[in-house]
Design a protein around this motif. Sequence first.
Motif: not given
Length: 242
Positions: A71-78, A183-195
């Motif tokens: 996918e295209e990503h806006e930031c490193g975490s995504d 933690r893995k779940q934290a970065v997974i959550d980040f990707k799905h949370l709206p800005i």
Amino acid sequence: MNIIAMIPARYAASRFPGKLMQDLAGKPVILRTYEAAIATELFDDVYVVTDSALIYDTITTHGGKAMMSVEEHECGSDRIAEAVANMDIDIVVNVQGDEPFTDKESLASLIQVFQKDKGREIDLASLMTQITETEDIHSPNTVKVIVDQQNFALYFSRSVIPYPRAKDKTPTYYKHKGVYAFRKQAVIDFKHLPILPLEAAEKIEAIRYLEYGKKIKMVETQVTGIEIDTPEDLEKAKAAWK
């Protein structure tokens, strides 16, 4: 505890396009960073995750491990979240691709945060370093962080925080270094949370974690390193490498 390092590597950096493929003492910057992460011997695996076939080929032809983003990503975490979604890991450390002087001590201190967190209360850890230069304190390119008594992040900003309204007090200023351990779940959550509005205004991805109630443990380091954001930074890195 399974711990890996991910090095997000976008080719088209806004201030210095192609910086990760610039030569640093005979090797591209991204390869120097990858080798530095490997040399720490802290990780079960190290990957570069990128949108660039050129960066991918550079790492793999030198025996390294790389992944192409889908996918295209806006930031490193995504970018990291996509890469680790199906991996059996506990902790992922985000090593910045433009920091070839990444040091073992700082990364080890981030990992220790989770080793000591028996209650699994901490979502991510990140580095900060004290700054005293007036130019850096006022620069919007220097992200500042303020913390509580236990060094949990309260807020990040490109503005001057804390603001020195009391002229007889000298506050301590900290620069946020963009090195994270999740933690893995934290970065997974980040990707799905709206800005949300604060992140959108400041353009600092760490704010999204705070806006959604994640706990960020900040770890102070004395190692400033050299982040290669401009051609001038690259010249500093070349001089330091010698």
